[in-house]
Scaffold this motif. Structure first.
Motif, PDB file in Angstrom:
ATOM      1  N   TYR A  41      -4.586  -3.334   0.133  1.00 22.75           N
ATOM      2  CA  TYR A  41      -4.631  -4.616   0.835  1.00 22.75           C
ATOM      3  C   TYR A  41      -4.729  -4.367   2.333  1.00 22.75           C
ATOM      4  O   TYR A  41      -4.303  -3.319   2.825  1.00 22.75           O
ATOM      5  N   ASN A  96       0.825  -1.206   0.000  1.00 24.91           N
ATOM      6  CA  ASN A  96       0.000   0.000   0.000  1.00 24.91           C
ATOM      7  C   ASN A  96       0.861   1.258   0.000  1.00 24.91           C
ATOM      8  O   ASN A  96       0.597   2.199  -0.751  1.00 24.91           O
ATOM      9  N   LEU A 126      -1.396   2.395  -2.928  1.00 25.11           N
ATOM     10  CA  LEU A 126      -2.696   1.731  -3.042  1.00 25.11           C
ATOM     11  C   LEU A 126      -3.601   2.223  -1.923  1.00 25.11           C
ATOM     12  O   LEU A 126      -3.203   2.273  -0.767  1.00 25.11           O
ATOM     13  N   ASN A 143      -2.753  -4.842 -11.819  1.00 24.67           N
ATOM     14  CA  ASN A 143      -4.201  -4.927 -11.620  1.00 24.67           C
ATOM     15  C   ASN A 143      -4.692  -4.083 -10.450  1.00 24.67           C
ATOM     16  O   ASN A 143      -5.903  -3.888 -10.311  1.00 24.67           O
ATOM     17  N   ASN A 144      -3.797  -3.591  -9.594  1.00 26.87           N
ATOM     18  CA  ASN A 144      -4.202  -2.823  -8.425  1.00 26.87           C
ATOM     19  C   ASN A 144      -3.717  -1.383  -8.408  1.00 26.87           C
ATOM     20  O   ASN A 144      -4.039  -0.653  -7.478  1.00 26.87           O
ATOM     21  N   LYS A 145      -2.956  -0.989  -9.414  1.00 28.38           N
ATOM     22  CA  LYS A 145      -2.458   0.386  -9.397  1.00 28.38           C
ATOM     23  C   LYS A 145      -3.636   1.354  -9.498  1.00 28.38           C
ATOM     24  O   LYS A 145      -4.650   1.058 -10.139  1.00 28.38           O
ATOM     25  N   PRO A 146      -3.499   2.497  -8.844  1.00 32.37           N
ATOM     26  CA  PRO A 146      -4.564   3.497  -8.933  1.00 32.37           C
ATOM     27  C   PRO A 146      -4.820   3.888 -10.388  1.00 32.37           C
ATOM     28  O   PRO A 146      -3.896   3.934 -11.203  1.00 32.37           O
ATOM     29  N   ASP A 147      -6.069   4.128 -10.717  1.00 29.01           N
ATOM     30  CA  ASP A 147      -6.456   4.474 -12.083  1.00 29.01           C
ATOM     31  C   ASP A 147      -5.625   5.643 -12.627  1.00 29.01           C
ATOM     32  O   ASP A 147      -5.429   6.639 -11.938  1.00 29.01           O
ATOM     33  N   ASN A 167     -10.456   0.731  -2.427  1.00 26.52           N
ATOM     34  CA  ASN A 167     -10.697  -0.669  -2.798  1.00 26.52           C
ATOM     35  C   ASN A 167      -9.509  -1.312  -3.511  1.00 26.52           C
ATOM     36  O   ASN A 167      -9.535  -2.497  -3.813  1.00 26.52           O
ATOM     37  N   LYS A 168      -8.456  -0.555  -3.774  1.00 26.95           N
ATOM     38  CA  LYS A 168      -7.230  -1.095  -4.388  1.00 26.95           C
ATOM     39  C   LYS A 168      -6.218  -1.540  -3.334  1.00 26.95           C
ATOM     40  O   LYS A 168      -5.252  -2.216  -3.638  1.00 26.95           O
TER      41      LYS A 168
END
Length: 124
Positions: free
Chosen positions: A77, A66, A71, A114-118, A74-75
């Protein structure tokens, strides 16, 4: 356990995460309980299936991911979620891919991508 286990810390986080991302390390999410049992169990299974034996494992928490990869929401952990990963050196990749699918594990770079901030790119 004769494979080295390295714990990610503030002093080695950048180096290890960059190596793991670029090397697409095999990553196990949610290693609760005794970490040595996880390491020994994976070594035993990988050797039994003639995939090979990782010489090194790294462990880290969700909070490490994180912080380093920014992160949040919702992205992110859970901070205390335990991860275990190892490099792919000297392993039979074809057999490892099938094993990964069977175990439900992932490649480190896939987890990050798949979890990086938009809208953000991962720097290596």
């Amino acid at each position: 356990m004769d494979s080295e286990v390295i714990k990610i810390s503030d002093t080695n986080r950048e180096e290890i995460f960059n190596e793991a991302y670029n090397g697409s390390y095999y990553t196990i999410t949610g290693c609760g309980g005794n970490l040595e049992e996880w390491v020994n169990g994976y070594i035993k299974e990988l050797e039994k299936l003639e995939i090979g034996k990782p010489i090194q494992f790294m462990t880290f928490k969700g909070s490490d991911m994180n912080v380093y990869y920014n992160l949040h929401g919702n992205k992110a952990y859970q901070d205390d979620l335990t991860f275990l990963m190892f490099p792919l050196d000297n392993l039979h990749m074809g057999k490892l891919v099938v094993f990964k699918l069977r175990m439900g594990d992932r490649w480190f770079d896939d987890i990050i991508d798949n979890n990086k901030p938009d809208g953000e790119e991962i720097e290596d």
